[in-house]
Enzyme design. Sequence first.
Site, PDB file in Angstrom:
ATOM      1  N   LYS A 264       0.838  -1.205   0.000  1.00  0.00           N
ATOM      2  CA  LYS A 264       0.000   0.000   0.000  1.00  0.00           C
ATOM      3  C   LYS A 264       0.873   1.255   0.000  1.00  0.00           C
ATOM      4  O   LYS A 264       0.581   2.223  -0.706  1.00  0.00           O
ATOM      5  CB  LYS A 264      -0.952  -0.032   1.212  1.00  0.00           C
ATOM      6  CG  LYS A 264      -2.070  -1.069   1.055  1.00  0.00           C
ATOM      7  CD  LYS A 264      -2.862  -1.315   2.345  1.00  0.00           C
ATOM      8  CE  LYS A 264      -3.830  -2.501   2.138  1.00  0.00           C
ATOM      9  NZ  LYS A 264      -4.562  -2.881   3.367  1.00  0.00           N
TER      10      LYS A 264
ATOM     11  N   GLN B  42      -4.872  -2.023   9.689  1.00  0.00           N
ATOM     12  CA  GLN B  42      -4.660  -3.309   9.020  1.00  0.00           C
ATOM     13  C   GLN B  42      -5.181  -4.454   9.890  1.00  0.00           C
ATOM     14  O   GLN B  42      -4.887  -4.525  11.080  1.00  0.00           O
ATOM     15  CB  GLN B  42      -3.167  -3.493   8.707  1.00  0.00           C
ATOM     16  CG  GLN B  42      -2.851  -4.718   7.861  1.00  0.00           C
ATOM     17  CD  GLN B  42      -3.454  -4.672   6.453  1.00  0.00           C
ATOM     18  OE1 GLN B  42      -3.567  -3.618   5.847  1.00  0.00           O
ATOM     19  NE2 GLN B  42      -3.850  -5.822   5.952  1.00  0.00           N
TER      20      GLN B  42
ATOM     21  N   ASP C  10     -11.253   2.356   4.071  1.00  0.00           N
ATOM     22  CA  ASP C  10     -11.555   0.933   3.877  1.00  0.00           C
ATOM     23  C   ASP C  10     -13.075   0.708   3.761  1.00  0.00           C
ATOM     24  O   ASP C  10     -13.511  -0.372   3.352  1.00  0.00           O
ATOM     25  CB  ASP C  10     -11.062   0.116   5.086  1.00  0.00           C
ATOM     26  CG  ASP C  10      -9.768  -0.641   4.810  1.00  0.00           C
ATOM     27  OD1 ASP C  10      -9.500  -0.957   3.640  1.00  0.00           O
ATOM     28  OD2 ASP C  10      -9.050  -0.921   5.782  1.00  0.00           O
TER      29      ASP C  10
HETATM   30  N1  GUN Z   1      -6.730  -7.355   5.902  1.00  0.00           N
HETATM   31  C1  GUN Z   1      -7.061  -8.072   4.779  1.00  0.00           C
HETATM   32  N2  GUN Z   1      -7.708  -7.296   3.896  1.00  0.00           N
HETATM   33  C2  GUN Z   1      -7.793  -6.057   4.455  1.00  0.00           C
HETATM   34  C3  GUN Z   1      -8.341  -4.823   4.012  1.00  0.00           C
HETATM   35  O1  GUN Z   1      -8.908  -4.689   2.922  1.00  0.00           O
HETATM   36  N3  GUN Z   1      -8.208  -3.766   4.877  1.00  0.00           N
HETATM   37  C4  GUN Z   1      -7.609  -3.898   6.084  1.00  0.00           C
HETATM   38  N4  GUN Z   1      -7.546  -2.814   6.857  1.00  0.00           N
HETATM   39  N5  GUN Z   1      -7.088  -5.019   6.525  1.00  0.00           N
HETATM   40  C5  GUN Z   1      -7.173  -6.107   5.707  1.00  0.00           C
END
Ligand code: GUN
Length: 292
Positions: free
Chosen positions: A55, A99, A122
């Site tokens: 990211k 996350q 998100d």
């Molecule tokens: N863990 C796995 N996929 C995601 C996601 O799309 N966002 C976040 N914050 N954590 C994740």
Amino acid sequence: MADNKIIDGKLIAETMKKEIAAEVANMIDSGVGAPHLAAVLVGEDGASLTYVASKEKACRSVGMISSVYRLSEKSTEEDILKTIDFLNNDPEIDGYIVQLPLPKHINETKIIQSINHDKDVDGFTLYNIGLMQLGEPCYQPATPFGIIELLKRSNVEIAGKHIVVMGRSNIVGTPVSVMLSRKGIDATVTICHSKTQNLKELTRQADILIVAIGDPQFVKADMVKEGAVVIDVGIHRIKDNSEKGYHVVGDVDYDEVYKVASKITPVPGGVGPMTIVSLLHNTLMAAKNNKK
Ligand code: GUN
């Protein structure tokens, strides 16, 4: 020659990144500044470290600012909430993510629901989930948004089509089912899960089959209608004797299903790159809202 059957998520994501980078450059040129995405990373989970690094890299590639708030595995809920409070109130941060997964002793719902919904890129807060359900503008969760964008940009007709979604997770199966059935997208959606009876009968009715069950190569050719479009959300490392020691597969038995599908996403290089670019899309939206 390009294989028209393969939906190239990597290529489509690159195109979207260029579009986003052009908008970021405009924001910088006009003096509003670059969008700023932050990530909260608690502990040292291997997959989470990789995702957060990807990211950050993607942010830099489109000219955005990214920062990571690293907290120890032993952090308390209070420690994490303090960081959240800081991010909620810092005008420099346009959007942020926490996350997942969080360590077992942390109440994930409590943490996620403390995110300021204007910065919830998100789309995990109840407020954004509610707006999504109403079909109103909101931060849409990254993987579902990426899947719909993949279909649209591959000229796959969605309106009126029967889409079967395998999997009902909060991050993929459930939101993508809702989003596809809203006015304006207009699909007819069936959701299947681990208790579904006559699974094959249902999956064989799909014009578009979206697979997000987390089971390596579960979907075989006899579960897919001739000419269906197949979207594979799964990603699994399978150990082997190669130099790397593993290869990556999805939830779909690609070689078999390729023969019956009219279009199919590969793994890797299908849905994965779209998830990250969708987060950039949401961050751009957050920055426009924050900096206007
Ligand atoms: N863990 C796995 N996929 C995601 C996601 O799309 N966002 C976040 N914050 N954590 C994740």
